[in-house]
Design a protein around this motif. Structure first.
Motif, mmCIF file in Angstrom:
data_model
loop_
_atom_site.group_PDB
_atom_site.id
_atom_site.type_symbol
_atom_site.label_atom_id
_atom_site.label_comp_id
_atom_site.label_asym_id
_atom_site.label_seq_id
_atom_site.Cartn_x
_atom_site.Cartn_y
_atom_site.Cartn_z
ATOM 1 N N LEU A 112 24.127 -4.214 9.271
ATOM 2 C CA LEU A 112 23.019 -3.258 9.361
ATOM 3 C C LEU A 112 23.365 -2.112 10.308
ATOM 4 O O LEU A 112 23.096 -0.935 10.020
ATOM 5 C CB LEU A 112 21.752 -3.968 9.847
ATOM 6 C CG LEU A 112 20.985 -4.815 8.830
ATOM 7 C CD1 LEU A 112 19.887 -5.600 9.522
ATOM 8 C CD2 LEU A 112 20.383 -3.932 7.744
ATOM 9 N N ASN A 113 23.960 -2.454 11.442
ATOM 10 C CA ASN A 113 24.343 -1.423 12.410
ATOM 11 C C ASN A 113 25.379 -0.467 11.814
ATOM 12 O O ASN A 113 25.325 0.748 12.043
ATOM 13 C CB ASN A 113 24.905 -2.070 13.676
ATOM 14 C CG ASN A 113 23.828 -2.700 14.528
ATOM 15 O OD1 ASN A 113 22.653 -2.351 14.399
ATOM 16 N ND2 ASN A 113 24.207 -3.630 15.382
ATOM 17 N N SER A 140 19.245 -2.376 4.392
ATOM 18 C CA SER A 140 19.392 -3.818 4.163
ATOM 19 C C SER A 140 20.171 -4.123 2.891
ATOM 20 O O SER A 140 20.626 -5.257 2.697
ATOM 21 C CB SER A 140 18.014 -4.488 4.102
ATOM 22 O OG SER A 140 17.230 -3.931 3.068
ATOM 23 N N LEU A 170 23.479 -8.482 11.422
ATOM 24 C CA LEU A 170 23.115 -7.347 12.278
ATOM 25 C C LEU A 170 24.244 -6.329 12.358
ATOM 26 O O LEU A 170 24.003 -5.110 12.356
ATOM 27 C CB LEU A 170 22.755 -7.852 13.680
ATOM 28 C CG LEU A 170 22.376 -6.784 14.709
ATOM 29 C CD1 LEU A 170 21.139 -6.012 14.260
ATOM 30 C CD2 LEU A 170 22.140 -7.417 16.078
ATOM 31 N N SER A 171 25.481 -6.806 12.402
ATOM 32 C CA SER A 171 26.617 -5.875 12.470
ATOM 33 C C SER A 171 26.710 -5.030 11.200
ATOM 34 O O SER A 171 27.037 -3.835 11.261
ATOM 35 C CB SER A 171 27.919 -6.653 12.688
ATOM 36 O OG SER A 171 28.283 -7.384 11.530
ATOM 37 N N GLN A 198 23.583 -14.560 11.801
ATOM 38 C CA GLN A 198 22.603 -13.521 12.126
ATOM 39 C C GLN A 198 23.275 -12.324 12.793
ATOM 40 O O GLN A 198 22.944 -11.166 12.500
ATOM 41 C CB GLN A 198 21.522 -14.098 13.039
ATOM 42 C CG GLN A 198 20.631 -15.139 12.374
ATOM 43 C CD GLN A 198 19.579 -15.681 13.320
ATOM 44 O OE1 GLN A 198 18.871 -14.928 13.979
ATOM 45 N NE2 GLN A 198 19.470 -16.990 13.405
ATOM 46 N N LYS A 199 24.212 -12.595 13.681
ATOM 47 C CA LYS A 199 24.924 -11.492 14.338
ATOM 48 C C LYS A 199 25.771 -10.707 13.335
ATOM 49 O O LYS A 199 25.894 -9.477 13.445
ATOM 50 C CB LYS A 199 25.803 -12.044 15.465
ATOM 51 C CG LYS A 199 25.017 -12.555 16.666
ATOM 52 C CD LYS A 199 25.940 -13.055 17.766
ATOM 53 C CE LYS A 199 25.149 -13.498 18.986
ATOM 54 N NZ LYS A 199 26.045 -14.016 20.067
#
Length: 718
Positions: A535-536, A562, A532-533, A528-529
């Motif tokens: 996406l960031n 996404s 997120l990275s 998940q992290k």
């Protein structure tokens, strides 16, 4: 608000007094919002709520009160020493009549009279003889014939409770009782909490639903929100401007003791369910943290207490001054005659749990029929379609609530067949119920279709816990209807719509069906992290470009970031299966982001193209704009040891013109590798614009080449 008046706090008076004592010792130990109030606060006498105060006795030099001893001996002070007179001699107190019960001093000092001289001698003589039997429980250390009872002055919370209970005796109350079916509330709570767990988080309790139903019922019966008061010596009925719902909150103290505070949720009659839920959670959170202010304790117009949380089935709470009614909620239990039945038998018979509600009201202003109708209104709300529709709309839940309907006997219809029909309906039309509106443009309409409604198949909420034959669905022969719906909705009705039953080949349908209806495993925290990275990175890239190069054409990926973690996942799986290369084709939109965050083109090169600077060592440039260019790089797995070549095909034209170019490049690369008929180790990955994919003929023409021997590439990810 006068600081000397304590009646405004009602049953919370003990908490205010306790805070006042802590404020006197250490002002920083009390929340700053109370400081101004407590500076002028005058607590009432601690004995005010305990009936007659004990008579004061003579005080020793240490300030403690002590009754005189009965034999003329000196009294013992709190530290065990004899109380001395001002000149240092022992002060003998006169012998008063023996009291019927001992009186406690103001600081709870225990005083014992000295035993008579003959008693120790007798005890000493008895001690010299061998003991033949143990002493009984009635014998005391001093050899007294009977144990002396101990009394203690009530203080703090206990004194406030005693005072409030004495005050409540002045209110002539009566109580109405009603048993309410809790099954619909429980089933809809499951739907709500499952949706919240998948989206923004949070959890709805039964008390949230019941409290909101009480607020709505008060709108129908506003008299339940009034209270009795004497003004200028005359009886009055006071009608508050708003409904302030009081919550009885159980708090655990540092010493392990538990205490009760009643805090008010203000203006609940003006709130929708989402606002009510937020205000409820805020009050409870601040109560647990000790951050409630004076305003939170005042103004309660009707209260809710829930002893059912600890298993109490039926409760008749006390009604406090300033309120017209208090509602008590009991535990949810099956009727007593069914509590020994198995879950299967209970489901077969259609027996649901009941919750007992009590309405304790002030009989001076509220009559029994009115209280009974009030409970009936709450009953009807908790099984009505409109009540749950409002809650689901307020929480932005796109699905229809569970509906209250009568059970249909098994002999009337074949329910096993109806369940199979329901499964087929979800496979055909489940995408019509998918939650594909993230902006919630349509707020007052549920995602649904008649074929997807269990009621259309003559199934009801009473069938949810019954088992039916499902013919191998999800690898099972029999399943509960609740579990069947859970699998179907997770597969077809979440944020992605899946439509595949139009495919003519049964093998292809089965292949998709098995993967769509499989159990989906939630990614690990590390995964998940990582998502997120990515996406960031996509978001940061677009934000930088629009800030640094204002007005320049760049075909931003904004709103579709996404796609970067999605492409990353596809390439990761290609590397996991040890393919040789992934070749990408796409239109202009988002190309720069893909070049930077997927292919790995250096940021410096991309920014140089924006600056317009040419490399002096280069003989000539490409002559093309930056969002037409291609590139190649190498992808390394984050959670694996493999790597794979990645390339992005140049697209100098618009939209879908690159589609056949991609397929030709991939087929050429596969031919060069020459790994045989099944050696499709170069994967084509093609991105489309939604309108262009449906409208441009080149797409259909490219698809028609897919199975021709000289053009096939083993499949393309679109």
């Amino acid at each position: 608000m006068s600081s000397s008046s304590t009646s405004q706090f009602g049953q919370n008076q003990w908490l205010v007094d306790e805070m006042y004592q802590r404020f006197q010792d250490d002002p920083s130990s009390v929340d700053a919002s109370w400081h101004e109030f407590l500076k002028e606060y005058s607590p009432e006498s601690p004995d005010a709520g305990t009936g007659n105060a004990p008579a004061s006795s003579a005080a020793g030099l240490n300030g403690s009160s002590a009754p005189a001893s009965g034999n003329g001996a000196s009294t013992s002070s709190a530290n065990g020493q004899k109380a001395a007179s001002s000149n240092g001699s022992s002060a003998a107190a006169p012998t008063p009549p023996a009291p019927k019960k001992p009186a406690s001093s103001a600081n709870e000092t225990k005083v014992t009279s000295a035993p008579a001289a003959s008693k120790p001698a007798a005890a000493k003589s008895a001690a010299a003889k061998p003991v033949t039997k143990p002493s009984t429980a009635t014998e005391t250390k001093s050899g007294s014939d009977a144990a002396t009872p101990e009394s203690k002055v009530l203080r703090g919370a206990a004194a406030a409770v005693a005072k409030n209970m004495n005050a409540s005796l002045e209110i002539p109350t009566a109580t109405s009782v009603r048993a309410i079916p809790a099954k619909l509330m429980a089933d809809n709570r499951v739907v709500i909490n499952n949706h919240l767990a998948r989206t923004r988080g949070g959890k709805i309790s039964f008390t949230h639903l019941l409290g909101y139903a009480i607020v709505q019922a008060v709108k129908v019966f506003p008299n339940m929100n009034r209270h009795y008061a004497e003004i200028d010596g005359k009886p009055n009925v006071v009608t508050p401007a708003h409904t302030n719902l009081g919550l009885a909150i159980d708090l655990a103290g540092k010493d392990g003791n538990r205490s009760l505070v009643v805090a008010a949720i203000k203006n609940t009659d003006t709130q929708n369910f989402t606002q009510f839920y937020a205000a409820y959670e805020d009050i409870v959170r601040r109560a647990r943290e000790g951050k409630l202010g004076a305003e939170d304790f005042s103004g309660v117009t009707i209260s809710l207490t829930n002893p059912g949380g600890i298993g109490t089935v039926h409760s008749v709470p006390r009604l406090m001054k300033g309120q017209g009614a208090i509602i008590g909620a009991g535990a949810m239990e099956y009727p007593a005659e069914f509590q020994g039945s198995s879950d299967e038998k209970i489901a077969e018979m259609g027996v649901g749990k009941l919750m007992t509600l009590t309405s304790t009201y002030d009989h001076r202003i509220i009559q029994g029929a009115e209280s009974g109708d009030f409970l009936r209104t709450i009953h009807n709300l908790l099984i009505s379609d409109e009540f749950y529709d409002e809650i689901f709309h307020s929480l932005s839940i796109p699905y229809e609530p569970v509906r209250w309907r009568k059970d249909i006997p098994e002999g009337v219809i074949d329910k096993n067949t109806r369940v199979l029909e329901l499964i087929a309906a979800y496979r055909n039309r489940g995408h019509l119920m998918a939650d594909t509106d993230p902006l919630q443009f349509v707020k007052d309409k549920f995602k649904s279709h008649p074929d997807l409604d269990v009621i259309s198949h003559d199934l009801t909420l009473w069938d949810l816990d019954r088992e039916f034959k499902v013919g191998g669905f999800h690898g099972r022969d029999k399943m509960k209807l609740r579990d069947v719906l859970s699998v179907l909705r997770d597969a077809y009705c979440r944020h992605i719509g899946v439509e595949y039953t139009h495919i003519l080949e049964p093998e292809q349908q089965q292949w998709i069906q098995e993967r769509v209806e499989s159990h989906h495993i939630k990614p690990t925290v590390a995964q998940q992290k990582y998502i997120l990275s990515k996406l960031n990175a996509a978001e940061a890239f677009e934000t930088f470009l629009q800030t640094k190069y204002v007005g320049q054409k760049r075909f931003s990926l904004e709103g579709a970031e996404s796609v970067i973690p999605m492409m990353d996942s596809v390439i990761d799986q290609a590397a996991e299966h040890e393919l040789d290369e992934v070749v990408i084709a796409m239109p202009h939109r988002g190309r720069l982001n893909v070049l930077a965050n997927i292919v790995g083109k250096p940021y410096a090169k991309i920014f140089t193209e924006f600056e317009g600077n040419m490399n002096p060592a280069a003989a000539h440039g490409s002559g093309d704009v930056k969002y037409h260019l291609g590139a190649s790089g190498k992808y390394f797995q984050m959670f694996g040891d493999n790597e794979i070549e990645v390339s992005l095909t140049a697209n100098p034209s618009h939209l879908e013109a690159v589609d056949p170019v991609l397929e030709g490049l991939v087929r050429a690369k596969q031919d060069l590798l020459d790994k045989g008929d099944g050696g499709f180790t170069v994967l084509p990955l093609m991105l489309h614009g939604d309108a262009a994919f449906a409208g441009q003929g080149v797409v259909a023409e490219t698809l028609n080449l897919a199975l021709l021997r000289g053009y096939r590439t083993g499949g393309t990810v679109h």
